[in-house]
Design a protein around this motif. Structure first.
Motif, PDB file in Angstrom:
ATOM      1  N   LEU A  33       0.854  -1.186   0.000  1.00  0.00           N
ATOM      2  CA  LEU A  33       0.000   0.000   0.000  1.00  0.00           C
ATOM      3  C   LEU A  33       0.889   1.236   0.000  1.00  0.00           C
ATOM      4  CD1 LEU A  33      -1.602  -2.366   1.583  1.00  0.00           C
ATOM      5  CD2 LEU A  33      -3.065  -0.529   2.280  1.00  0.00           C
ATOM      6  N   PRO A  34       0.667   2.156  -0.949  1.00  0.00           N
ATOM      7  CA  PRO A  34       1.484   3.371  -0.974  1.00  0.00           C
ATOM      8  C   PRO A  34       1.127   4.296   0.189  1.00  0.00           C
ATOM      9  CG  PRO A  34      -0.194   3.464  -2.675  1.00  0.00           C
ATOM     10  CD  PRO A  34      -0.298   2.110  -2.041  1.00  0.00           C
ATOM     11  N   VAL A  35       2.154   4.919   0.751  1.00  0.00           N
ATOM     12  CA  VAL A  35       1.950   5.853   1.854  1.00  0.00           C
ATOM     13  C   VAL A  35       2.582   7.199   1.505  1.00  0.00           C
ATOM     14  CG1 VAL A  35       1.802   4.080   3.647  1.00  0.00           C
ATOM     15  CG2 VAL A  35       4.019   5.046   3.072  1.00  0.00           C
ATOM     16  N   ALA A  36       2.145   8.221   2.191  1.00  0.00           N
ATOM     17  CA  ALA A  36       2.686   9.567   2.031  1.00  0.00           C
ATOM     18  C   ALA A  36       2.922  10.155   3.417  1.00  0.00           C
ATOM     19  CB  ALA A  36       1.710  10.445   1.251  1.00  0.00           C
ATOM     20  N   ALA A  37       4.004  10.908   3.557  1.00  0.00           N
ATOM     21  CA  ALA A  37       4.335  11.535   4.834  1.00  0.00           C
ATOM     22  C   ALA A  37       3.474  12.786   5.022  1.00  0.00           C
ATOM     23  CB  ALA A  37       5.809  11.901   4.870  1.00  0.00           C
ATOM     24  N   ARG A  60      -5.429   2.248  -2.704  1.00  0.00           N
ATOM     25  CA  ARG A  60      -4.915   1.206  -3.598  1.00  0.00           C
ATOM     26  C   ARG A  60      -4.133   0.151  -2.828  1.00  0.00           C
ATOM     27  NH1 ARG A  60      -1.326   5.336  -6.527  1.00  0.00           N
ATOM     28  NH2 ARG A  60      -1.301   6.027  -4.386  1.00  0.00           N
ATOM     29  N   ALA A  61      -4.199  -1.081  -3.334  1.00  0.00           N
ATOM     30  CA  ALA A  61      -3.407  -2.195  -2.807  1.00  0.00           C
ATOM     31  C   ALA A  61      -2.819  -2.938  -4.002  1.00  0.00           C
ATOM     32  CB  ALA A  61      -4.278  -3.122  -1.970  1.00  0.00           C
ATOM     33  N   PHE A  95      -7.661  -2.871  -6.256  1.00  0.00           N
ATOM     34  CA  PHE A  95      -6.689  -3.936  -6.069  1.00  0.00           C
ATOM     35  C   PHE A  95      -5.985  -4.161  -7.402  1.00  0.00           C
ATOM     36  CE2 PHE A  95      -9.562  -4.506  -2.595  1.00  0.00           C
ATOM     37  CZ  PHE A  95      -8.770  -4.985  -1.562  1.00  0.00           C
ATOM     38  N   TYR A  96      -4.683  -3.915  -7.430  1.00  0.00           N
ATOM     39  CA  TYR A  96      -3.886  -4.061  -8.641  1.00  0.00           C
ATOM     40  C   TYR A  96      -3.215  -5.426  -8.597  1.00  0.00           C
ATOM     41  CZ  TYR A  96      -4.571   0.923  -9.339  1.00  0.00           C
ATOM     42  OH  TYR A  96      -5.125   2.155  -9.536  1.00  0.00           O
ATOM     43  N   PRO A 103      -7.322  -2.012 -12.335  1.00  0.00           N
ATOM     44  CA  PRO A 103      -7.508  -2.556 -10.985  1.00  0.00           C
ATOM     45  C   PRO A 103      -8.897  -3.151 -10.803  1.00  0.00           C
ATOM     46  CG  PRO A 103      -7.717  -0.178 -10.939  1.00  0.00           C
ATOM     47  CD  PRO A 103      -7.282  -0.553 -12.341  1.00  0.00           C
ATOM     48  N   LEU A 104      -8.979  -4.099  -9.895  1.00  0.00           N
ATOM     49  CA  LEU A 104     -10.296  -4.587  -9.481  1.00  0.00           C
ATOM     50  C   LEU A 104     -10.847  -3.531  -8.528  1.00  0.00           C
ATOM     51  CD1 LEU A 104      -9.676  -8.332  -8.649  1.00  0.00           C
ATOM     52  CD2 LEU A 104     -11.062  -7.405 -10.476  1.00  0.00           C
TER      53      LEU A 104
END
Length: 191
Positions: A33-37, A60-61, A95-96, A103-104
């Motif tokens: 899972l992408p994260v951002a600060a 997104r996953a 879901f990629y 993505p789903l």
């Protein structure tokens, strides 16, 4: 579980929804899972980074970490489902998966089914409505949701088995949509 998700092709044909892909999602060892600060005064926290699609924010996953934007965090499919279910401002998830052109897309209700499927170990009980009632009584709402959905209940059975689960999970609109056409005592009590 598949050792290498790149060798596990789930797309013999296009999948219509996340629910059709449940066994394939169980085969993914970890989702990225992408994260951002984000900064709050002197504190820096990492939060899930949403993406916009069609004017809506989507979490997104990714099944393949090499496709996920950095920085990222990795979780098991069940942990991923729980994190997404507890994202308060998002009702839309992507879901990629390897080999997929798109993505789903999943609703919060479908992610709940994924959590129930994973908790059940992918098993399909012989009597899903009775299994759903037992899981509901034990407080296992995601499993109860998954089992009740397997039976595709309608009429009084929907009011008795599926709608109480949907209500307890906070899926009020889904429960209302099932109940509004029914004219049974169970439906009247739940409405």
């Amino acid at each position: 579980m598949a050792e290498n998700t790149k060798e596990y092709n789930i797309f013999g044909g296009a999948l219509a929804s996340l629910t059709a892909a449940l066994p394939s999602l169980d085969a993914v060892p970890l989702f990225s899972l992408p994260v951002a600060a984000e900064r709050y005064g002197d504190i820096e926290l990492n939060t899930l980074a949403p993406a916009a699609e069609g004017g809506r924010a989507m979490l997104r996953a990714y099944a393949d970490a090499s496709l996920c934007p950095s920085p990222l965090v990795k979780y098991t499919p069940y942990e991923t489902a729980l994190i997404l279910l507890h994202a308060p401002r998002h009702d839309f998830f992507g879901f990629y998966l390897p080999g997929a052109a798109a993505p789903l897309r999943a609703s919060r209700t479908e992610v709940s089914l994924l959590a129930g499927f994973l908790l059940a170990g992918g098993k399909r009980p012989g009597a899903p409505l009775e299994a759903a009632a037992a899981e509901f009584a034990a407080g296992n709402l995601y499993k109860a949701h998954y089992f009740a959905s397997l039976a595709r209940p309608s009429g009084a059975d929907a009011a008795r088995y599926l709608c109480p689960v949907l209500i307890e999970l906070g899926f009020y609109q889904d429960a209302y949509d099932l109940l509004k056409t029914q004219h049974t005592p169970e439906a009247a009590l739940l409405l």
